[in-house]
Design a protein around this motif. Structure first.
Motif, PDB file in Angstrom:
ATOM      1  N   GLU A   3      -2.320  21.658  -5.958  1.00 11.78           N
ATOM      2  CA  GLU A   3      -1.051  21.281  -5.346  1.00 11.78           C
ATOM      3  C   GLU A   3      -0.166  20.561  -6.337  1.00 11.78           C
ATOM      4  OE1 GLU A   3      -1.129  19.636  -1.496  1.00 11.78           O
ATOM      5  OE2 GLU A   3      -3.002  20.643  -1.016  1.00 11.78           O
ATOM      6  N   ARG A   5       2.819  19.941  -8.361  1.00 11.57           N
ATOM      7  CA  ARG A   5       4.189  20.417  -8.310  1.00 11.57           C
ATOM      8  C   ARG A   5       5.069  19.558  -9.172  1.00 11.57           C
ATOM      9  NH1 ARG A   5       4.648  19.223  -3.588  1.00 11.57           N
ATOM     10  NH2 ARG A   5       2.446  19.411  -3.172  1.00 11.57           N
ATOM     11  N   ARG A  13      12.442  18.532  -1.911  1.00 14.57           N
ATOM     12  CA  ARG A  13      11.918  18.453  -0.555  1.00 14.57           C
ATOM     13  C   ARG A  13      12.428  17.185   0.130  1.00 14.57           C
ATOM     14  NH1 ARG A  13       9.482  20.921   3.119  1.00 14.57           N
ATOM     15  NH2 ARG A  13       7.932  19.935   4.464  1.00 14.57           N
TER      16      ARG A  13
ATOM     17  N   VAL B 211       5.540  30.657   9.190  1.00 16.62           N
ATOM     18  CA  VAL B 211       4.408  30.825   8.282  1.00 16.62           C
ATOM     19  C   VAL B 211       3.106  30.542   9.017  1.00 16.62           C
ATOM     20  CG1 VAL B 211       3.290  29.898   6.244  1.00 16.62           C
ATOM     21  CG2 VAL B 211       5.716  30.318   6.241  1.00 16.62           C
ATOM     22  N   GLY B 212       2.174  31.461   8.909  1.00 12.91           N
ATOM     23  CA  GLY B 212       0.861  31.259   9.516  1.00 12.91           C
ATOM     24  C   GLY B 212       0.830  31.504  11.014  1.00 12.91           C
ATOM     25  N   ILE B 213       1.948  31.903  11.588  1.00 13.93           N
ATOM     26  CA  ILE B 213       1.984  32.158  13.031  1.00 13.93           C
ATOM     27  C   ILE B 213       1.670  33.638  13.261  1.00 13.93           C
ATOM     28  CG2 ILE B 213       3.371  32.027  15.112  1.00 13.93           C
ATOM     29  CD1 ILE B 213       2.995  29.360  13.825  1.00 13.93           C
ATOM     30  N   ASP B 263       1.545  37.487   8.605  1.00 14.85           N
ATOM     31  CA  ASP B 263       2.023  36.493   9.563  1.00 14.85           C
ATOM     32  C   ASP B 263       3.508  36.753   9.837  1.00 14.85           C
ATOM     33  OD1 ASP B 263       3.137  35.728   7.251  1.00 14.85           O
ATOM     34  OD2 ASP B 263       2.433  33.662   7.276  1.00 14.85           O
ATOM     35  N   HIS B 356      -2.072  29.898  19.683  1.00 13.54           N
ATOM     36  CA  HIS B 356      -0.801  29.305  19.283  1.00 13.54           C
ATOM     37  C   HIS B 356      -0.176  28.606  20.471  1.00 13.54           C
ATOM     38  CE1 HIS B 356      -0.671  30.565  15.228  1.00 13.54           C
ATOM     39  NE2 HIS B 356      -0.889  31.817  15.526  1.00 13.54           N
TER      40      HIS B 356
ATOM     41  N   SER C 472       1.749  19.122   5.946  1.00 15.93           N
ATOM     42  CA  SER C 472       3.153  19.410   6.206  1.00 15.93           C
ATOM     43  C   SER C 472       4.031  19.004   5.028  1.00 15.93           C
ATOM     44  CB  SER C 472       3.613  18.716   7.478  1.00 15.93           C
ATOM     45  OG  SER C 472       3.313  17.360   7.413  1.00 15.93           O
ATOM     46  N   TRP C 473       3.471  18.315   4.061  1.00 21.13           N
ATOM     47  CA  TRP C 473       4.251  17.908   2.911  1.00 21.13           C
ATOM     48  C   TRP C 473       4.640  19.098   2.064  1.00 21.13           C
ATOM     49  CZ3 TRP C 473       6.612  14.017   0.397  1.00 21.13           C
ATOM     50  CH2 TRP C 473       6.798  14.174  -0.967  1.00 21.13           C
ATOM     51  N   THR C 474       3.707  20.023   1.949  1.00 25.67           N
ATOM     52  CA  THR C 474       3.835  21.041   0.925  1.00 25.67           C
ATOM     53  C   THR C 474       4.887  22.083   1.284  1.00 25.67           C
ATOM     54  OG1 THR C 474       2.660  22.784  -0.178  1.00 25.67           O
ATOM     55  CG2 THR C 474       1.930  22.245   2.003  1.00 25.67           C
ATOM     56  N   ILE C 477       3.558  28.163   0.423  1.00 27.21           N
ATOM     57  CA  ILE C 477       3.395  28.985   1.614  1.00 27.21           C
ATOM     58  C   ILE C 477       1.920  29.166   1.981  1.00 27.21           C
ATOM     59  CG2 ILE C 477       3.932  31.225   2.606  1.00 27.21           C
ATOM     60  CD1 ILE C 477       6.496  30.325   1.960  1.00 27.21           C
ATOM     61  N   LEU C 480       0.568  26.192   3.692  1.00 22.32           N
ATOM     62  CA  LEU C 480       1.070  26.136   5.069  1.00 22.32           C
ATOM     63  C   LEU C 480       0.290  27.087   5.963  1.00 22.32           C
ATOM     64  CD1 LEU C 480       4.940  26.050   4.697  1.00 22.32           C
ATOM     65  CD2 LEU C 480       3.467  24.278   5.594  1.00 22.32           C
ATOM     66  N   ARG C 481       0.012  28.263   5.420  1.00 23.30           N
ATOM     67  CA  ARG C 481      -0.741  29.249   6.195  1.00 23.30           C
ATOM     68  C   ARG C 481      -2.106  28.726   6.563  1.00 23.30           C
ATOM     69  NH1 ARG C 481       1.330  33.785   2.726  1.00 23.30           N
ATOM     70  NH2 ARG C 481       2.984  34.561   4.039  1.00 23.30           N
ATOM     71  N   GLU C 484      -1.883  26.092   9.230  1.00 20.64           N
ATOM     72  CA  GLU C 484      -1.587  26.628  10.553  1.00 20.64           C
ATOM     73  C   GLU C 484      -2.835  27.282  11.146  1.00 20.64           C
ATOM     74  OE1 GLU C 484       1.474  26.087  11.921  1.00 20.64           O
ATOM     75  OE2 GLU C 484       0.477  26.830  13.713  1.00 20.64           O
ATOM     76  N   ALA C 485      -3.597  27.993  10.288  1.00 21.25           N
ATOM     77  CA  ALA C 485      -4.821  28.627  10.775  1.00 21.25           C
ATOM     78  C   ALA C 485      -5.799  27.572  11.270  1.00 21.25           C
ATOM     79  CB  ALA C 485      -5.443  29.458   9.666  1.00 21.25           C
TER      80      ALA C 485
END
Ligand code: SF4
Ligand code: SF4
Lengths: 175, 377, 501
Positions: A3, A5, A13, B211-213, B263, B356, C472-474, C477, C480-481, C484-485
């Protein structure tokens, strides 16, 4: 995976750069909307609206709108030969043609001719596919550029021969 | 449950799920889809689609209509991509009859079909973004869609349910301004796609919502039978325009965008890319537009294909649309069956949505891009 | 720098709790250090300290008030000051606000239209200016439906709660100087926040009484949302209050006028938090979940029709006005504006006791306040018509894991910095601030100090957020995926555990 960056992406951000870019687009639109002169439905301008009843839309020649039965411009008689093709070809059975045989004198001989008596066109069910117009052999039935077909009652949507020949009276919007 | 049960209150709290009826009148079910949701809090634990509110029996009606009369019904399957529906039907009949369509007509058909694909994707983006709350995109895409509809309107004579093609070609040749109008649109449109992407693609809220949904693996997607952008977003490079080319598609140079994980965000990216590819196809078709007739010479007035059957598929904006046509030699088909991409793609909704939240369900209905006219037929 | 961030990311293995505890420990250590070395530090400071700038003259506020006018009609002073004048003021205010609300709707439609390449209302009156009137009449003429199975009394009463809470607050908003405001109490801001949260009862009761699942879900969402964002909003306001040294709305404005600095300069982070939080509190996009049209149709007021629905609408817009007004008062200098007194003196002379001066000055301040609020509301609308909507869990994340930690860090660091910056004889160290009898004086050095402190706060906040919000910071993608999973699996596990599956 990692991570790691750059500090730049972190700052982007935190300062909501992604959101601000979107906001800039919309701000540009609203600023342009205030200064640009407007002419309706021009896609390059910031306001696209055409003020419909005041500004008439450009109806293309090929538009399939309100039906019309054409009369022969010389004699004033209907061009329709009551051949019934339009009724047959219509996918939703919108048209009803009825005819009578009429005798007429052509010089010496007495001939019989099919003449149109009534012609009913139910615009409420018509899907303006244009098949009837395409198939009419005498160019009698035509779908015109008229498009304002709304009326107060359902019965008003069923057009008889007179309406088809004259066309409907469209209320024009004043002011 | 009866109120005099000993532990009535405990009983209530044991069952945490709630049944929620979404649709048929709901702003985000894109027509008259009814989705029954079983919710635990806001988590979707089960889902069932109830379809049929727009069933008109098109396939049965077609058995009573002559071949030319059927074309307008295909407008009304996927009514936001009517031209693509027309195309598959007329091509099926032409194949059955062995009619050779003039090259100019073929090119014009490709141009119209690709423009229609753009309108369909624009409508998808509009409603999808609106479901996720970005109302402004809706109006922007409708403005661009309107430009295409104007082009189609000037050429064909109708905007939405166009009845664009006749068996054997076109009723009319392109109007004189057609080429100029399309070129003007092609000049304007790429910048507008960039605008949509500025507002959405990097937006953190959009990312959080897409994303991811609704992740769908390639195997799953193939198992369900998905086609179109939904399948390609899962990483399967399958496009009928390339896999089983029809019309003049082999002559054009374009790419098939695919996603990685399948997704909602991938599906969004794939469709955005597809619009850009459609622009490329239209550009090439316009540059190489041949001269000549637009109607095949030997199409009889009464169309009676020889007895036989044909299954023809096209790539509609929603996926692979197929027509299975059986002729018994008369002027009406013996049997006609449509393979609707929307109906099949809708079957993925349950897999996509379980686990979800309720808010994601609307995003997912948007992302499979259904049109109820085609689902219910 | 790059590597440092990476190392942080790799090392973070412990539980979230420890990442909250650690910054706490650090700050505790800092304060301990300050306590112990307080005296020596002061000694150092006393030598290096530069002379604080002399306090400026007290600002000129008009002394004439319309009370005198009313008294001259033969009314006793007390009656004029406490009954007649407030009644007139409130009546004018109510009329003005209700008109403003109606035209805010119009404005919103126009703003939305211009953003969306449309024209908006154009038909009723010139450029659609009479549209609010037409809408109001239409709503009045509509049938007032009560759904079957609704809790009738509560259903009918809920909009009243919402609108009362909203309108009642207006008395405290400092629209202008002197008699431009109805009243000013010494716990003004606290009172505003307290009464504002009563409004949520209207929403909850409306949702509950409607006997509709959609309305119920909308009400549930909104109560959770309002309650959690209230925390962030309240804490964001503490920062500027350190500088204002009062809860009275007028005194907060005066404090900013006195130092010549709007508190947004000293507390930008708090302003950002307050602004985001107030968007959420007033159910505006991107936080308009309680009435998320695409999911909940209309949320808590889905079953309302006609004028009762309009009342909810009015309450919502009144709340927007009030939250914007608080933001303007606390962060953007309220009715004050640099050079306002000079401008007024050109017209009305310099004697603050003349009626002319009083009228001109008050009207000018009213104008300034209105313009500031209007600009802020424009931003609110602009945001609404651009951004998509958050999801419910993401909204809660944003509230509890982003805004509240940052506001806590902000309070802590600002308070420390404040303490350090005070004059040694007033209990501080560096002497960059001075408490005078007119209020707090912050000179140029003080401003520079607080800007530096803000940069520090910003860095600390960034670090804190990164610690707290691993997923949630990042913007990556893939990450994030995965997140979410994980969430999806977690939700399914919970549901299964509870037997819902
Ligand atoms: S336009 Fe089509 S539907 Fe209408 S009458 Fe003609 S053939 Fe029938
Ligand atoms: S096809 Fe033409 S000529 Fe024949 S009945 Fe119809 S309108 Fe008359």
């Amino acid at each position: 995976m990692s991570e790691r960056r750059s500090i730049g992406s972190i700052l982007r951000r935190l300062f909501l750069v992604d959101l601000i870019k979107g906001l800039a687009v919309t701000l540009r639109y609203s600023a342009r909307a205030l200064v640009e002169p407007r002419d309706g439905a021009n896609p390059l301008q910031s306001i696209y609206t055409a003020q419909y009843p005041k500004e008439r839309p450009n109806i293309p020649e090929r538009w399939r709108g309100a039906p019309k039965l054409n009369n022969d411009p010389r004699t004033g008689e209907s061009l329709c030969t009551a051949c019934n093709v339009c009724a047959l070809v219509c996918p939703v059975d919108v048209i009803q043609v009825s005819h009578a045989s009429r005798e007429f004198r052509d010089g010496e001989k007495v001939k019989k001719k099919k003449v149109l008596t009534t012609f009913v066109f139910d615009t409420s069910r018509c899907m303006f596919c244009g098949l009837c117009q395409d198939n009419c052999p005498t160019l009698c039935l035509e779908l015109t550029q008229e498009f304002e077909l709304a009326v107060d009652s359902r019965a008003g949507l069923v057009w008889d021969r007179e309406m088809l020949e004259k066309g409907i009276n469209v209320v024009t919007y004043k002011k | 449950m009866s109120s005099d049960a000993p532990n009535a209150s405990e009983h209530v709290f044991e069952h945490t799920e709630m049944l929620l009826n979404m649709g048929p009148q709901h702003p985000s079910t894109h027509g008259v889809l009814r989705v029954l949701l079983k919710l635990d809090g806001e988590t979707v634990v089960d889902l069932d689609c109830d379809i049929g509110y727009l069933h008109r029996g098109v396939e049965k009606i077609c058995e009573h209509d002559t071949y030319p009369m059927i074309t307008p019904y295909f407008d009304r399957l996927d009514y936001v991509a009517a031209i693509n529906g027309d195309l598959v039907y007329v091509e099926a009949v032409e194949r059955l009859m062995g009619v050779e369509v003039p090259r100019k007509a073929q090119y014009l058909r490709v141009i119209l079909a690709e423009l229609q694909r753009i309108t369909s994707h624009l409508l998808w983006l509009a409603t999808h973004a609106l479901d996720i709350g970005a109302a402004t995109i809706f109006l922007y895409t409708f403005r661009e869609r309107e430009e295409i509809l104007k082009i189609i309107e000037n050429f064909i004579g109708a905007r939405l349910t166009t009845h664009a093609f006749r068996i054997g070609g076109f009723e009319w040749d392109a109007n004189p301004e057609f080429e100029r109008d399309v070129r003007a649109f092609l000049d304007m449109f790429p910048g507008r796609i960039d605008e949509y992407e500025t507002i959405l693609s990097e937006n953190r809220i959009w990312l959080a919502r897409t994303v991811g949904i609704g992740v769908l693996s390639a195997e799953n997607a193939i198992d369900i039978g998905l086609t179109g952008p939904v399948l390609r977003a899962s990483g399967v490079k399958y496009d009928v325009r390339r896999a089983a080319p029809y019309s003049t598609y082999p002559e054009f140079d374009f790419e098939i965008p695919i996603g990685e994980t399948g997704d909602t965000y991938d599906r969004y990216l794939v469709r955005m890319q597809e619009m850009r590819q459609s622009i490329r196809i239209v550009q090439q078709a316009l540059d190489g537009l041949p001269e000549g007739d637009v109607m095949a010479a030997r199409v009889p007035r009464v169309i009676k294909p020889p007895a036989g059957e044909v299954f023809h598929t096209n790539e509609s904006p929603k996926g692979e649309i197929g027509v299975y046509l059986v002729s018994d030699g008369t002027n009406t088909p013996y049997r006609l069956r449509v393979r609707p991409p929307c109906f099949v793609n809708l079957q993925a909704l349950k897999q996509l949505a379980i686990g979800h939240l309720m808010a994601d369900v609307v995003a997912l209905i948007g992302t499979v891009d259904i049109v109820l006219g085609e689902v219910d037929r | 720098m790059n590597r440092a961030w990476g190392n942080f990311a790799q090392r973070r293995k412990g539980a979230t709790v420890s990442s909250i505890v650690r910054p706490g420990l650090v700050s505790f250590a800092v304060s301990l250090f300050l306590c112990v070395f307080d005296a020596p530090l002061r000694e150092v400071a006393a030598q290096t300290q530069t002379q604080a700038p002399p306090p400026p003259p007290s600002p000129v506020v008009p002394t004439w008030s319309p009370v005198e006018l009313i008294e001259s009609l033969g009314v006793s002073h007390g009656f004029a000051e406490y009954v007649v004048l407030p009644a007139i003021q409130f009546a004018v205010l109510l009329a003005a606000i209700l008109t403003a609300v109606a035209y805010l709707v119009y404005l919103e439609r126009k703003v939305a239209a211009f953003i969306q390449a449309r024209l908006g209302p154009m038909r009723v009156g010139p450029v659609g200016l009479l549209q609010p009137l037409a809408d109001g009449l239409k709503l009045l003429a509509k049938e007032d439906l009560v759904p079957q199975g609704a809790d009738r009394l509560v259903f009918l009463f809920a909009p009243v709660i919402a609108i009362t809470a909203a309108l009642g607050l207006l008395v405290l908003v400092p629209f202008g100087a002197a008699w431009g405001t109805v009243t000013d109490i010494n716990i003004g801001l606290l009172f505003l926040l307290a009464v504002a949260s009563v409004g949520v009862f209207g929403i909850v009761l409306a949702g509950w009484a409607s006997n509709s699942k959609y309305a119920l879900m909308g009400a549930m969402r909104s109560s959770a949302q309002l309650v959690s964002y209230e925390v962030a909003v309240g804490m964001a306001l503490i920062g500027p209050l350190l500088f204002a040294r009062s809860l009275s709305m007028q005194e907060i404005v005066e404090a900013q006028r006195f130092t010549g600095l709007w508190f947004v300069v000293l507390q930008p982070l708090a302003f950002a938090i307050y602004f985001i939080g107030s968007l959420a509190e007033t159910n505006r996009a991107p936080f308009d979940l309680p009435e998320a049209e695409s999911e909940l149709v209309a949320g808590f007021h889905v079953e309302y029709s006609g004028f009762r629905w309009a009342i909810f609408f009015m309450a919502e817009y009144t709340n927007i006005i009030i939250t914007s007004a608080i933001a303007v008062t606390v962060f953007l200098g309220g009715w004050s504006f640099p050079g306002l007194e000079t401008a007024v003196s050109w017209i009305a002379g310099t004697d603050p006791s003349t009626p002319l001066y009083s009228v001109v000055f008050t009207l000018a301040t009213l104008g300034v306040f209105t313009v500031k609020v209007a600009l802020l509301i424009y931003v609110v609308m602009w945001i609404r018509w651009t951004l998509p909507r958050y999801r419910y869990d993401q909204l809660m994340d944003l509230g509890w894991k982003w805004l509240i930690p940052v506001s806590l860090a902000n309070i802590l660091i600002t308070a420390l910095a404040f303490l350090l910056a005070m004059r040694p004889d007033q209990g501080g160290v560096f002497g960059l601030l001075e408490v005078t009898k007119n209020g707090l004086w912050i000179g140029w050095t003080g401003t520079a100090w607080f800007i530096a402190v803000n940069i520090a706060t910003f860095t600390v906040a960034a670090w804190l957020l990164k610690k707290l919000n691993r997923t949630s910071w990042t913007t990556d993608i893939d990450a994030l995926r995965r997140a979410e999973a994980q969430k999806r699996a977690g939700r399914l596990a919970t549901a299964t555990e509870r037997g819902a599956r």
